[in-house]
Scaffold this motif. Structure first.
Motif, PDB file in Angstrom:
ATOM      1  N   GLN A  27      44.349  37.588  46.752  1.00  0.00           N
ATOM      2  CA  GLN A  27      44.656  37.804  48.164  1.00  0.00           C
ATOM      3  C   GLN A  27      45.170  39.231  48.332  1.00  0.00           C
ATOM      4  OE1 GLN A  27      46.510  34.161  50.078  1.00  0.00           O
ATOM      5  NE2 GLN A  27      46.798  33.627  47.907  1.00  0.00           N
ATOM      6  N   THR A  28      44.364  40.054  48.981  1.00  0.00           N
ATOM      7  CA  THR A  28      44.662  41.488  49.012  1.00  0.00           C
ATOM      8  C   THR A  28      45.959  41.814  49.751  1.00  0.00           C
ATOM      9  OG1 THR A  28      43.204  41.715  50.947  1.00  0.00           O
ATOM     10  CG2 THR A  28      42.241  42.152  48.779  1.00  0.00           C
ATOM     11  N   ASN A  29      46.378  40.935  50.645  1.00  0.00           N
ATOM     12  CA  ASN A  29      47.620  41.220  51.374  1.00  0.00           C
ATOM     13  C   ASN A  29      48.856  40.855  50.565  1.00  0.00           C
ATOM     14  OD1 ASN A  29      47.436  38.444  51.516  1.00  0.00           O
ATOM     15  ND2 ASN A  29      47.815  38.310  53.724  1.00  0.00           N
ATOM     16  N   VAL A  31      48.861  41.607  46.944  1.00  0.00           N
ATOM     17  CA  VAL A  31      48.862  42.342  45.680  1.00  0.00           C
ATOM     18  C   VAL A  31      49.866  43.490  45.742  1.00  0.00           C
ATOM     19  CG1 VAL A  31      46.439  41.756  45.269  1.00  0.00           C
ATOM     20  CG2 VAL A  31      47.025  43.954  46.335  1.00  0.00           C
ATOM     21  N   LEU A  88      37.825  36.710  46.382  1.00  0.00           N
ATOM     22  CA  LEU A  88      38.537  37.815  47.015  1.00  0.00           C
ATOM     23  C   LEU A  88      38.784  37.437  48.459  1.00  0.00           C
ATOM     24  CD1 LEU A  88      39.671  40.701  46.686  1.00  0.00           C
ATOM     25  CD2 LEU A  88      37.472  41.548  47.531  1.00  0.00           C
ATOM     26  N   ASP A  89      40.055  37.172  48.773  1.00  0.00           N
ATOM     27  CA  ASP A  89      40.427  36.703  50.118  1.00  0.00           C
ATOM     28  C   ASP A  89      39.579  35.508  50.529  1.00  0.00           C
ATOM     29  OD1 ASP A  89      42.429  38.628  50.473  1.00  0.00           O
ATOM     30  OD2 ASP A  89      40.993  40.103  51.225  1.00  0.00           O
ATOM     31  N   TYR A 149      41.836  44.987  40.067  1.00  0.00           N
ATOM     32  CA  TYR A 149      42.930  44.026  40.180  1.00  0.00           C
ATOM     33  C   TYR A 149      43.305  43.565  38.777  1.00  0.00           C
ATOM     34  CZ  TYR A 149      41.344  43.917  45.016  1.00  0.00           C
ATOM     35  OH  TYR A 149      40.974  44.273  46.280  1.00  0.00           O
ATOM     36  N   ASP A 170      37.030  46.399  41.693  1.00  0.00           N
ATOM     37  CA  ASP A 170      37.072  46.110  43.128  1.00  0.00           C
ATOM     38  C   ASP A 170      35.724  46.271  43.826  1.00  0.00           C
ATOM     39  OD1 ASP A 170      36.887  48.875  43.027  1.00  0.00           O
ATOM     40  OD2 ASP A 170      38.473  49.245  44.506  1.00  0.00           O
ATOM     41  N   TYR A 204      47.110  45.906  41.998  1.00  0.00           N
ATOM     42  CA  TYR A 204      45.910  46.686  42.291  1.00  0.00           C
ATOM     43  C   TYR A 204      46.159  48.132  41.887  1.00  0.00           C
ATOM     44  CZ  TYR A 204      42.162  49.154  44.613  1.00  0.00           C
ATOM     45  OH  TYR A 204      41.078  49.953  44.855  1.00  0.00           O
TER      46      TYR A 204
END
Length: 217
Positions: A27-29, A31, A88-89, A149, A170, A204
């Motif tokens: 979840q990129t928000n 990392v 990814l998300d 990541y 990524d 990341y």
């Protein structure tokens, strides 16, 4: 040799006590962004790719060295998954490549997502899957990443070896649909279900990415 049955994967967790299993949904928000890192990949192009069947599926043994952020590993093998294992998300890419790395202390996996692109020239992966040994450049399977990541987990097939360093590039690698079809024909739906991250740290790293060649022993 009989391969593991992915329909039985609910039972695989019995092979480990780890609560930090793989794969996970990145979840990129959530990392943690780190400073600039480096990945250097040195391929040994004097030796071909050797295919070998093991219970987890067909593996392609290769030689080379991977240096990531000051740590060095030797390449051991790579393999493919039909349908990405890491999300990814919440998005699942068309496939995922795993390059298994080892040093004296640890095992690591460098992963790359795979996505279909009709404008890409076929890499003739079908030929790779049906040859015991082949002159095949791993360079064609490694995207030029802008970052990666990182987290700690397990291998994604039994016995789910613990304390694996995961590095997921990524940028997905675009493949001709014929190559993705060849992956699916040889490894249909061989992706493990997403595992709970249990609050694990996922980092990341923006990266300087370099691939070189070793032409002598």
């Amino acid at each position: 040799m009989a391969r593991i049955d992915y329909r039985d994967q609910d039972q695989w967790s019995q092979t480990t006590r780890s609560t930090n299993q793989s794969p996970i949904n990145i979840q990129t928000n959530q990392v943690q962004v780190r400073p600039l890192s480096q990945i250097q990949i040195i391929l040994n192009n004097l030796r071909g790719i050797t295919a070998k069947e093991i219970p987890s599926g067909q593996q392609f043994f290769c030689e080379g060295q991977v240096n990531i952020n000051g740590h060095s590993w030797q390449m051991e093998r790579f393999h493919f998954h039909d349908g990405a294992e890491h999300l990814l998300d919440g998005q699942r890419y068309d496939g995922e490549l795993h390059l298994v790395l080892k040093n004296d202390q640890q095992t690591a996996v460098l992963g790359a997502w795979l996505v279909a692109d009709e404008n890409k020239t076929s890499l003739a992966l079908k030929q790779l899957f049906h040859a015991n040994q082949l002159a095949f450049s791993l360079r064609s399977l490694l995207p030029q990443a802008q970052g990666y990541y990182h987290y700690q987990g397990t291998l994604t097939t039994p016995p789910l070896l613990e304390n694996i360093e995961w590095f997921i590039l990524d940028q997905p690698l675009a493949l001709n649909p014929n190559d993705l079809a060849a992956i699916r024909a040889n490894f249909p739906d061989n992706h493990r279900q997403i595992q709970a991250d249990n609050g694990r740290l996922v980092e990341y790293f923006p990266v300087q990415f370099h691939i070189g060649n070793q032409f002598s022993d």
